[in-house]
Design a protein around this motif. Structure first.
Motif, PDB file in Angstrom:
ATOM      1  N   GLN A  41       0.786  -1.233   0.000  1.00 46.86           N
ATOM      2  CA  GLN A  41       0.000   0.000   0.000  1.00 46.86           C
ATOM      3  C   GLN A  41       0.818   1.284   0.000  1.00 46.86           C
ATOM      4  O   GLN A  41       0.289   2.356  -0.315  1.00 46.86           O
ATOM      5  CB  GLN A  41      -0.952   0.019   1.204  1.00 46.86           C
ATOM      6  CG  GLN A  41      -2.023  -1.067   1.184  1.00 46.86           C
ATOM      7  CD  GLN A  41      -3.128  -0.800   2.189  1.00 46.86           C
ATOM      8  OE1 GLN A  41      -3.554   0.339   2.373  1.00 46.86           O
ATOM      9  NE2 GLN A  41      -3.600  -1.851   2.842  1.00 46.86           N
TER      10      GLN A  41
ATOM     11  N   HIS B 124      -2.727   6.662  11.455  1.00 45.65           N
ATOM     12  CA  HIS B 124      -2.656   7.846  10.595  1.00 45.65           C
ATOM     13  C   HIS B 124      -1.998   9.018  11.311  1.00 45.65           C
ATOM     14  O   HIS B 124      -2.227   9.272  12.489  1.00 45.65           O
ATOM     15  CB  HIS B 124      -4.076   8.236  10.156  1.00 45.65           C
ATOM     16  CG  HIS B 124      -4.143   9.496   9.365  1.00 45.65           C
ATOM     17  ND1 HIS B 124      -4.449  10.722   9.931  1.00 45.65           N
ATOM     18  CD2 HIS B 124      -3.925   9.737   8.049  1.00 45.65           C
ATOM     19  CE1 HIS B 124      -4.434  11.648   9.004  1.00 45.65           C
ATOM     20  NE2 HIS B 124      -4.117  11.087   7.845  1.00 45.65           N
TER      21      HIS B 124
ATOM     22  N   ARG C 230      -8.592   5.242  11.355  1.00 44.34           N
ATOM     23  CA  ARG C 230      -9.405   4.437  10.444  1.00 44.34           C
ATOM     24  C   ARG C 230      -9.891   3.180  11.151  1.00 44.34           C
ATOM     25  O   ARG C 230      -9.138   2.534  11.891  1.00 44.34           O
ATOM     26  CB  ARG C 230      -8.577   4.041   9.221  1.00 44.34           C
ATOM     27  CG  ARG C 230      -7.797   5.182   8.592  1.00 44.34           C
ATOM     28  CD  ARG C 230      -8.692   6.122   7.819  1.00 44.34           C
ATOM     29  NE  ARG C 230      -7.997   7.325   7.376  1.00 44.34           N
ATOM     30  CZ  ARG C 230      -7.167   7.387   6.332  1.00 44.34           C
ATOM     31  NH1 ARG C 230      -6.901   6.287   5.636  1.00 44.34           N
ATOM     32  NH2 ARG C 230      -6.610   8.522   5.997  1.00 44.34           N
TER      33      ARG C 230
ATOM     34  N   GLU D   6     -10.575  -0.680  11.570  1.00 51.10           N
ATOM     35  CA  GLU D   6      -9.869  -1.855  11.043  1.00 51.10           C
ATOM     36  C   GLU D   6     -10.757  -3.074  11.268  1.00 51.10           C
ATOM     37  O   GLU D   6     -10.679  -3.739  12.306  1.00 51.10           O
ATOM     38  CB  GLU D   6      -8.503  -2.004  11.707  1.00 51.10           C
ATOM     39  CG  GLU D   6      -7.555  -0.880  11.313  1.00 51.10           C
ATOM     40  CD  GLU D   6      -6.166  -0.990  11.903  1.00 51.10           C
ATOM     41  OE1 GLU D   6      -5.268  -0.289  11.417  1.00 51.10           O
ATOM     42  OE2 GLU D   6      -5.985  -1.778  12.851  1.00 51.10           O
TER      43      GLU D   6
ATOM     44  N   LEU E  28      -8.973  -5.778   6.943  1.00 50.09           N
ATOM     45  CA  LEU E  28      -8.950  -4.640   6.022  1.00 50.09           C
ATOM     46  C   LEU E  28      -8.186  -3.482   6.654  1.00 50.09           C
ATOM     47  O   LEU E  28      -8.576  -2.960   7.696  1.00 50.09           O
ATOM     48  CB  LEU E  28     -10.381  -4.213   5.675  1.00 50.09           C
ATOM     49  CG  LEU E  28     -11.256  -5.292   5.026  1.00 50.09           C
ATOM     50  CD1 LEU E  28     -12.652  -4.749   4.794  1.00 50.09           C
ATOM     51  CD2 LEU E  28     -10.637  -5.764   3.721  1.00 50.09           C
TER      52      LEU E  28
ATOM     53  N   ASN F  68      -6.553   0.330   5.904  1.00 48.13           N
ATOM     54  CA  ASN F  68      -6.703   1.463   4.994  1.00 48.13           C
ATOM     55  C   ASN F  68      -5.521   2.414   5.127  1.00 48.13           C
ATOM     56  O   ASN F  68      -5.403   3.140   6.111  1.00 48.13           O
ATOM     57  CB  ASN F  68      -8.018   2.192   5.304  1.00 48.13           C
ATOM     58  CG  ASN F  68      -8.292   3.334   4.355  1.00 48.13           C
ATOM     59  OD1 ASN F  68      -7.475   3.662   3.497  1.00 48.13           O
ATOM     60  ND2 ASN F  68      -9.440   3.954   4.499  1.00 48.13           N
TER      61      ASN F  68
ATOM     62  N   LYS G 253      -4.778   4.821   2.801  1.00 48.89           N
ATOM     63  CA  LYS G 253      -4.934   5.974   1.919  1.00 48.89           C
ATOM     64  C   LYS G 253      -4.681   7.272   2.695  1.00 48.89           C
ATOM     65  O   LYS G 253      -5.153   7.437   3.819  1.00 48.89           O
ATOM     66  CB  LYS G 253      -6.338   5.984   1.312  1.00 48.89           C
ATOM     67  CG  LYS G 253      -6.582   4.823   0.344  1.00 48.89           C
ATOM     68  CD  LYS G 253      -7.970   4.900  -0.276  1.00 48.89           C
ATOM     69  CE  LYS G 253      -8.182   3.743  -1.249  1.00 48.89           C
ATOM     70  NZ  LYS G 253      -9.534   3.786  -1.868  1.00 48.89           N
TER      71      LYS G 253
END
Length: 301
Positions: A26, A151, A164, A166, A170, A172, A174
């Motif tokens: 990622q 983040h 985010r 979780e 999954l 993330n 981004k």
């Protein structure tokens, strides 16, 4: 039909390797935050497994305060040579010399908080979008709030209320330009898990973790090692004790415990009977009830 069972260390290892591979999938320019302590050593060992037979495909980053144990620096350099990977060093002394931070004064002065600016500067300079750390949720209450992918905003700040979700597996990653993430593959591990894994995998660790005779001073309910940076206060005296360190940080703030545990087997036995967190002998965490979280909100490891 045969069934395949994993013991708990295999499950933890599998989870950590999954997270490390997700980081590589990622993010464009991740690094491992390497302190020379057991947790970052374990993360580096897991990264070797995650990307085998290739070597670790990204750099290790060390924030050098200039107040490190000499044994830690030697261990770091030897490991880098053996791995054949790039080492990025952020220097707190350079940050002081360049006026980016001001040296603390007084009896309890440390360079621990100064690492924040040096770390964030290094992340920006090298365009790091994910810094992989060895933080574990059992270490400290602020650590317990971390996600696997944590983040950080464009100022490098951490907001535990703005993370985010979780769900399942999954993750993330981004983010907008200027933001970055911290990743914590061994979040679910305990100190005991780490030592059992080190023992099982026969991972090389600094000699500081084993009991050894050292000149120390008793301060803040811990045995602080004598060094060129230590200034004796009135009433303090240097003693020779057989100690070991449960966690490694600056030589000025890392307290040891009296111990006879000079083998991995003895360390595992000793840790199994501990009722005090391993960071309980770090004087930087004794400044206030929220010392760790305050630093983390500003961009600390």
């Amino acid at each position: 039909m045969s069934k395949y069972y994993l013991n708990y260390l295999d499950e933890l290892e599998s989870e950590a390797i999954f997270i490390l591979r997700e980081v590589w999938a990622q993010f464009e320019n991740p690094v491992i935050l390497f302190s020379g302590g057991k947790d970052s050593i374990v993360v580096t060992h897991l990264a070797k497994k995650a990307y085998y037979p290739s070597k670790i495909p990204f750099a290790l980053m060390h924030v050098d305060t200039g107040h490190n144990f000499p044994e830690t620096i030697k261990f770091r350099d030897d490991l880098i040579n053996n791995l054949g990977v790039k080492l990025i060093v952020g220097s707190v002394q350079e940050s002081i010399d360049n006026g980016r931070v001001a040296e603390e004064k007084g009896k309890n002065a440390t360079r621990n908080a100064l690492q924040i600016t040096t770390l964030l500067d290094a992340i920006e300079e090298h365009k790091v979008d994910c810094a992989i750390g060895g933080g574990r949720r059992d270490e400290e209450k602020a650590r317990a709030k971390e996600r696997f992918f944590s983040h950080r905003n464009d100022f490098g700040e951490w907001d535990p209320k703005n993370q985010r979700p979780e769900l399942w597996n999954l993750l993330n990653g981004k983010h907008f330009e200027g933001e970055h993430f911290r990743a914590f593959p061994i979040s679910n591990w305990t100190e005991m898990d780490v030592w059992n894994y080190i023992k099982r995998e026969n991972i090389n660790i600094p000699s500081l973790y084993f009991a050894h005779t050292r000149d120390v001073v008793f301060r803040n309910n811990s045995w602080i090692p004598v060094s060129q940076f230590l200034k004796l206060e009135e009433g303090e005296k240097i003693e020779k004790k057989k100690i070991r360190f449960r966690t490694l940080g600056d030589i000025t703030i890392t307290g040891g415990i009296e111990s006879d545990a000079d083998t991995l087997e003895k360390i595992v036995d000793e840790v199994s009977m501990m009722r005090k967190t391993e960071r309980g002998d770090r004087s930087d965490d004794k400044r206030s009830e929220t010392a760790m979280e305050d630093r983390k909100r500003q961009g600390y490891f």
